[in-house]
Structure formats: C-alpha cells, structure tokens
Scaffold this motif. Structure first.
Motif, PDB file in Angstrom:
ATOM      1  N   GLY A 170      -4.085   9.175   2.569  1.00 14.97           N
ATOM      2  CA  GLY A 170      -2.912   9.502   1.782  1.00 14.97           C
ATOM      3  C   GLY A 170      -2.858  11.016   1.659  1.00 14.97           C
ATOM      4  N   ILE A 171      -2.164  11.496   0.631  1.00 12.46           N
ATOM      5  CA  ILE A 171      -2.110  12.932   0.348  1.00 12.46           C
ATOM      6  C   ILE A 171      -2.648  13.130  -1.062  1.00 12.46           C
ATOM      7  CG2 ILE A 171      -0.618  14.929   0.006  1.00 12.46           C
ATOM      8  CD1 ILE A 171       1.264  13.751   2.096  1.00 12.46           C
ATOM      9  N   PHE A 172      -3.685  13.921  -1.179  1.00 13.05           N
ATOM     10  CA  PHE A 172      -4.332  14.133  -2.474  1.00 13.05           C
ATOM     11  C   PHE A 172      -3.309  14.587  -3.513  1.00 13.05           C
ATOM     12  CE2 PHE A 172      -6.603  16.121  -5.843  1.00 13.05           C
ATOM     13  CZ  PHE A 172      -7.788  15.406  -5.942  1.00 13.05           C
ATOM     14  N   GLY A 173      -3.286  13.907  -4.641  1.00 12.90           N
ATOM     15  CA  GLY A 173      -2.436  14.291  -5.763  1.00 12.90           C
ATOM     16  C   GLY A 173      -0.983  13.886  -5.650  1.00 12.90           C
ATOM     17  N   ALA A 174      -0.591  13.312  -4.525  1.00 13.22           N
ATOM     18  CA  ALA A 174       0.819  12.933  -4.335  1.00 13.22           C
ATOM     19  C   ALA A 174       1.114  11.599  -5.012  1.00 13.22           C
ATOM     20  CB  ALA A 174       1.133  12.825  -2.843  1.00 13.22           C
ATOM     21  N   ASP A 175       2.384  11.336  -5.225  1.00 14.78           N
ATOM     22  CA  ASP A 175       2.837  10.030  -5.694  1.00 14.78           C
ATOM     23  C   ASP A 175       2.924   9.146  -4.463  1.00 14.78           C
ATOM     24  OD1 ASP A 175       3.914   7.873  -7.024  1.00 14.78           O
ATOM     25  OD2 ASP A 175       5.924   8.750  -7.183  1.00 14.78           O
ATOM     26  N   MET A 176       1.901   8.324  -4.278  1.00 10.34           N
ATOM     27  CA  MET A 176       1.788   7.523  -3.063  1.00 10.34           C
ATOM     28  C   MET A 176       2.211   6.089  -3.331  1.00 10.34           C
ATOM     29  SD  MET A 176      -1.865   8.982  -1.663  1.00 10.34           S
ATOM     30  CE  MET A 176      -2.644   9.253  -3.256  1.00 10.34           C
ATOM     31  N   LYS A 177       2.821   5.486  -2.339  1.00  9.82           N
ATOM     32  CA  LYS A 177       3.168   4.068  -2.367  1.00  9.82           C
ATOM     33  C   LYS A 177       2.253   3.385  -1.351  1.00  9.82           C
ATOM     34  CE  LYS A 177       6.509   5.209  -5.100  1.00  9.82           C
ATOM     35  NZ  LYS A 177       6.101   5.444  -6.469  1.00  9.82           N
ATOM     36  N   ILE A 178       1.384   2.522  -1.861  1.00  6.15           N
ATOM     37  CA  ILE A 178       0.389   1.870  -1.026  1.00  6.15           C
ATOM     38  C   ILE A 178       0.778   0.399  -0.842  1.00  6.15           C
ATOM     39  CG2 ILE A 178      -2.065   1.326  -0.748  1.00  6.15           C
ATOM     40  CD1 ILE A 178      -1.412   4.362  -0.986  1.00  6.15           C
ATOM     41  N   SER A 179       0.803  -0.024   0.400  1.00  7.72           N
ATOM     42  CA  SER A 179       1.046  -1.422   0.726  1.00  7.72           C
ATOM     43  C   SER A 179      -0.188  -1.966   1.427  1.00  7.72           C
ATOM     44  CB  SER A 179       2.248  -1.570   1.663  1.00  7.72           C
ATOM     45  OG  SER A 179       3.412  -1.097   1.058  1.00  7.72           O
ATOM     46  N   LEU A 180      -0.516  -3.217   1.137  1.00 10.72           N
ATOM     47  CA  LEU A 180      -1.665  -3.809   1.806  1.00 10.72           C
ATOM     48  C   LEU A 180      -1.537  -5.315   1.856  1.00 10.72           C
ATOM     49  CD1 LEU A 180      -4.640  -4.513  -0.406  1.00 10.72           C
ATOM     50  CD2 LEU A 180      -2.811  -3.153  -1.379  1.00 10.72           C
ATOM     51  N   LEU A 181      -2.210  -5.877   2.833  1.00  9.10           N
ATOM     52  CA  LEU A 181      -2.372  -7.313   2.917  1.00  9.10           C
ATOM     53  C   LEU A 181      -3.869  -7.544   2.826  1.00  9.10           C
ATOM     54  CD1 LEU A 181      -1.013 -10.025   3.194  1.00  9.10           C
ATOM     55  CD2 LEU A 181      -1.096  -9.744   5.674  1.00  9.10           C
ATOM     56  N   ASN A 182      -4.332  -7.893   1.618  1.00  5.69           N
ATOM     57  CA  ASN A 182      -5.746  -8.089   1.362  1.00  5.69           C
ATOM     58  C   ASN A 182      -6.186  -9.346   2.096  1.00  5.69           C
ATOM     59  OD1 ASN A 182      -8.333  -8.578   0.118  1.00  5.69           O
ATOM     60  ND2 ASN A 182      -7.690  -7.311  -1.596  1.00  5.69           N
ATOM     61  N   ASP A 183      -7.272  -9.234   2.837  1.00 11.13           N
ATOM     62  CA  ASP A 183      -7.776 -10.328   3.656  1.00 11.13           C
ATOM     63  C   ASP A 183      -8.889 -11.044   2.908  1.00 11.13           C
ATOM     64  OD1 ASP A 183      -8.415 -11.986   5.770  1.00 11.13           O
ATOM     65  OD2 ASP A 183      -9.563 -10.451   6.840  1.00 11.13           O
ATOM     66  N   GLY A 184      -8.621 -12.236   2.463  1.00 10.45           N
ATOM     67  CA  GLY A 184      -9.643 -13.037   1.787  1.00 10.45           C
ATOM     68  C   GLY A 184      -9.146 -13.687   0.522  1.00 10.45           C
ATOM     69  N   PRO A 185      -8.910 -12.995  -0.531  1.00 12.68           N
ATOM     70  CA  PRO A 185      -9.090 -11.552  -0.713  1.00 12.68           C
ATOM     71  C   PRO A 185     -10.565 -11.168  -0.858  1.00 12.68           C
ATOM     72  CG  PRO A 185      -8.430 -12.519  -2.793  1.00 12.68           C
ATOM     73  CD  PRO A 185      -8.437 -13.637  -1.775  1.00 12.68           C
ATOM     74  N   VAL A 186     -10.895 -10.020  -0.303  1.00  9.85           N
ATOM     75  CA  VAL A 186     -12.231  -9.463  -0.462  1.00  9.85           C
ATOM     76  C   VAL A 186     -12.066  -8.058  -1.019  1.00  9.85           C
ATOM     77  CG1 VAL A 186     -14.343  -8.716   0.699  1.00  9.85           C
ATOM     78  CG2 VAL A 186     -13.194 -10.813   1.445  1.00  9.85           C
ATOM     79  N   THR A 187     -12.596  -7.833  -2.212  1.00 10.11           N
ATOM     80  CA  THR A 187     -12.548  -6.535  -2.877  1.00 10.11           C
ATOM     81  C   THR A 187     -13.928  -6.239  -3.435  1.00 10.11           C
ATOM     82  OG1 THR A 187     -10.223  -6.877  -3.457  1.00 10.11           O
ATOM     83  CG2 THR A 187     -11.409  -5.178  -4.682  1.00 10.11           C
ATOM     84  N   ILE A 188     -14.473  -5.086  -3.098  1.00  2.00           N
ATOM     85  CA  ILE A 188     -15.820  -4.672  -3.500  1.00  2.00           C
ATOM     86  C   ILE A 188     -15.719  -3.324  -4.216  1.00  2.00           C
ATOM     87  CG2 ILE A 188     -18.141  -4.071  -2.692  1.00  2.00           C
ATOM     88  CD1 ILE A 188     -17.479  -6.939  -1.955  1.00  2.00           C
ATOM     89  N   VAL A 189     -16.404  -3.193  -5.346  1.00  2.44           N
ATOM     90  CA  VAL A 189     -16.470  -1.932  -6.083  1.00  2.44           C
ATOM     91  C   VAL A 189     -17.868  -1.346  -5.906  1.00  2.44           C
ATOM     92  CG1 VAL A 189     -16.255  -0.818  -8.340  1.00  2.44           C
ATOM     93  CG2 VAL A 189     -14.770  -2.760  -7.760  1.00  2.44           C
ATOM     94  N   ILE A 190     -17.914  -0.085  -5.507  1.00  2.45           N
ATOM     95  CA  ILE A 190     -19.193   0.608  -5.315  1.00  2.45           C
ATOM     96  C   ILE A 190     -19.165   1.880  -6.151  1.00  2.45           C
ATOM     97  CG2 ILE A 190     -20.796   1.632  -3.665  1.00  2.45           C
ATOM     98  CD1 ILE A 190     -19.296   0.081  -1.462  1.00  2.45           C
ATOM     99  N   ASP A 191     -20.221   2.094  -6.929  1.00  3.91           N
ATOM    100  CA  ASP A 191     -20.330   3.285  -7.774  1.00  3.91           C
ATOM    101  C   ASP A 191     -21.652   3.971  -7.454  1.00  3.91           C
ATOM    102  OD1 ASP A 191     -20.712   5.136  -9.951  1.00  3.91           O
ATOM    103  OD2 ASP A 191     -19.272   3.967 -11.107  1.00  3.91           O
ATOM    104  N   THR A 192     -21.608   5.254  -7.124  1.00  2.05           N
ATOM    105  CA  THR A 192     -22.832   5.967  -6.760  1.00  2.05           C
ATOM    106  C   THR A 192     -23.802   6.095  -7.932  1.00  2.05           C
ATOM    107  OG1 THR A 192     -21.824   8.137  -7.182  1.00  2.05           O
ATOM    108  CG2 THR A 192     -21.699   7.280  -4.928  1.00  2.05           C
ATOM    109  N   LYS A 193     -23.331   5.888  -9.131  1.00  2.80           N
ATOM    110  CA  LYS A 193     -24.233   5.950 -10.289  1.00  2.80           C
ATOM    111  C   LYS A 193     -25.100   4.696 -10.378  1.00  2.80           C
ATOM    112  CE  LYS A 193     -22.546   9.870 -11.363  1.00  2.80           C
ATOM    113  NZ  LYS A 193     -22.352  10.480 -10.060  1.00  2.80           N
ATOM    114  N   ASN A 194     -24.794   3.689  -9.571  1.00  2.48           N
ATOM    115  CA  ASN A 194     -25.559   2.437  -9.559  1.00  2.48           C
ATOM    116  C   ASN A 194     -26.329   2.261  -8.265  1.00  2.48           C
ATOM    117  OD1 ASN A 194     -24.415   1.753 -12.052  1.00  2.48           O
ATOM    118  ND2 ASN A 194     -22.656   0.804 -11.078  1.00  2.48           N
ATOM    119  N   LYS A 195     -26.685   3.347  -7.606  1.00  3.70           N
ATOM    120  CA  LYS A 195     -27.343   3.230  -6.299  1.00  3.70           C
ATOM    121  C   LYS A 195     -28.840   2.989  -6.389  1.00  3.70           C
ATOM    122  CE  LYS A 195     -27.405   8.196  -5.647  1.00  3.70           C
ATOM    123  NZ  LYS A 195     -26.549   9.252  -5.191  1.00  3.70           N
ATOM    124  N   GLU A 196     -29.417   3.108  -7.533  1.00  5.54           N
ATOM    125  CA  GLU A 196     -30.874   2.925  -7.637  1.00  5.54           C
ATOM    126  C   GLU A 196     -31.229   1.665  -8.365  1.00  5.54           C
ATOM    127  OE1 GLU A 196     -33.148   6.275  -8.105  1.00  5.54           O
ATOM    128  OE2 GLU A 196     -31.722   7.519  -7.070  1.00  5.54           O
TER     129      GLU A 196
END
Length: 150
Positions: free
Chosen positions: A124-150
């Motif tokens: 996308g463009i950093f800081g822009a007003d973006m319109k995101i379209s997607l077709l989620n497959d599954g649906p499969v959605t994963i959240v990853i946070d670097t503060k939880n890497k250990e």
C-alpha cells in the motif's frame, strides 16, 4: 511489531482510485510498528511470515509455506494494530510509532520480505487512506507479535 496474516486467494490495495498493489494466492499482511521495535524484531517477523506453513498440502493439512505455493505478499502499514482500548470507547494510538520511526522500518520490511521471498512484494502507501479488498482463504488469519517471540 505486530502482524496480521490473512491467507488469501486475492487481495488488492487502492489509493485515490489507483491500484497500488494486488496479489492472488498469498498473504495480506497488516503490519503495525511501535516505537520500541528494532531491526531484530523486523528480521524475526519477516522470517516468521515467509516461513509460516498455513497453505494446504495434498492431504488438506496446513503444511506449505509461501514459497511452496509460489505465493505473494501484499504488505499494508496499519498503526491501528496498536490501539489501546482499555479506557473509554475512543482508542489511543500512543504505542504506535510516529512516521519518522515507522516509515524506515516499513521500507526495510518491504526489502527484507522481498529478499526472503525472492521476488518483489506488493504494498500500500504508508499513511494513505487505503481501500483494501481481499478474499480470505479458509478463512485463515494469524496474529504474530514480536513481543511474544520468546
């Protein structure tokens, strides 16, 4: 850093009526950056994203990574992933990195993911007003946070 990975069969980003990026099979990655994030966080997260095995193999098991399915990445900056919602109903974004910190890290993430995947990624463009379209497959959605890497 915080990333939301969505396995998609297609995804695109439009800014002011113009497409900035589009993919078919792959990941739509929403990336949040906070002030405390480092190059180490970026490197760890990029490896995690590219190595994430959440595409189906021939037996229908999530065993394949992006490279195994010739997948692509659409990377979208999203400071709202660091919304603080504990008090009241109006979120606070004080943990989200300011543009002078976030933009260089976002650009480094684009470079790192491209290098690891061996091809350009869509963005996308950093800081822009973006319109995101997607077709989620599954649906499969994963959240990853670097503060939880250990």
């Amino acid at each position: 850093m915080r990333a939301v990975l969505q396995r998609v069969t297609q995804a695109s980003c439009v800014v002011d009526g113009t497409a900035t990026g589009a993919i078919n099979t792959g990941f739509l990655v929403l990336l949040g950056i906070e002030d405390a994030d480092t190059q180490e966080d970026l490197d760890w997260l990029a490896q995690k994203i590219v190595g994430m095995r959440i595409f189906n193999d021939d037996n229908g098991m999530m065993n394949k990574a992006l490279a195994d399915v010739n997948g692509d990445i659409l990377l979208i900056s999203q400071f709202t992933l660091f919304a603080a919602t504990k008090k009241g109903n109006r979120p606070s974004f004080t943990k989200a990195a300011k543009p002078n910190v976030a933009i260089p890290l976002y650009e480094k993430m684009i470079e790192k993911l491209s290098a690891l995947l061996g091809k350009n990624i869509s963005t996308g463009i950093f800081g822009a007003d973006m319109k995101i379209s997607l077709l989620n497959d599954g649906p499969v959605t994963i959240v990853i946070d670097t503060k939880n890497k250990e």
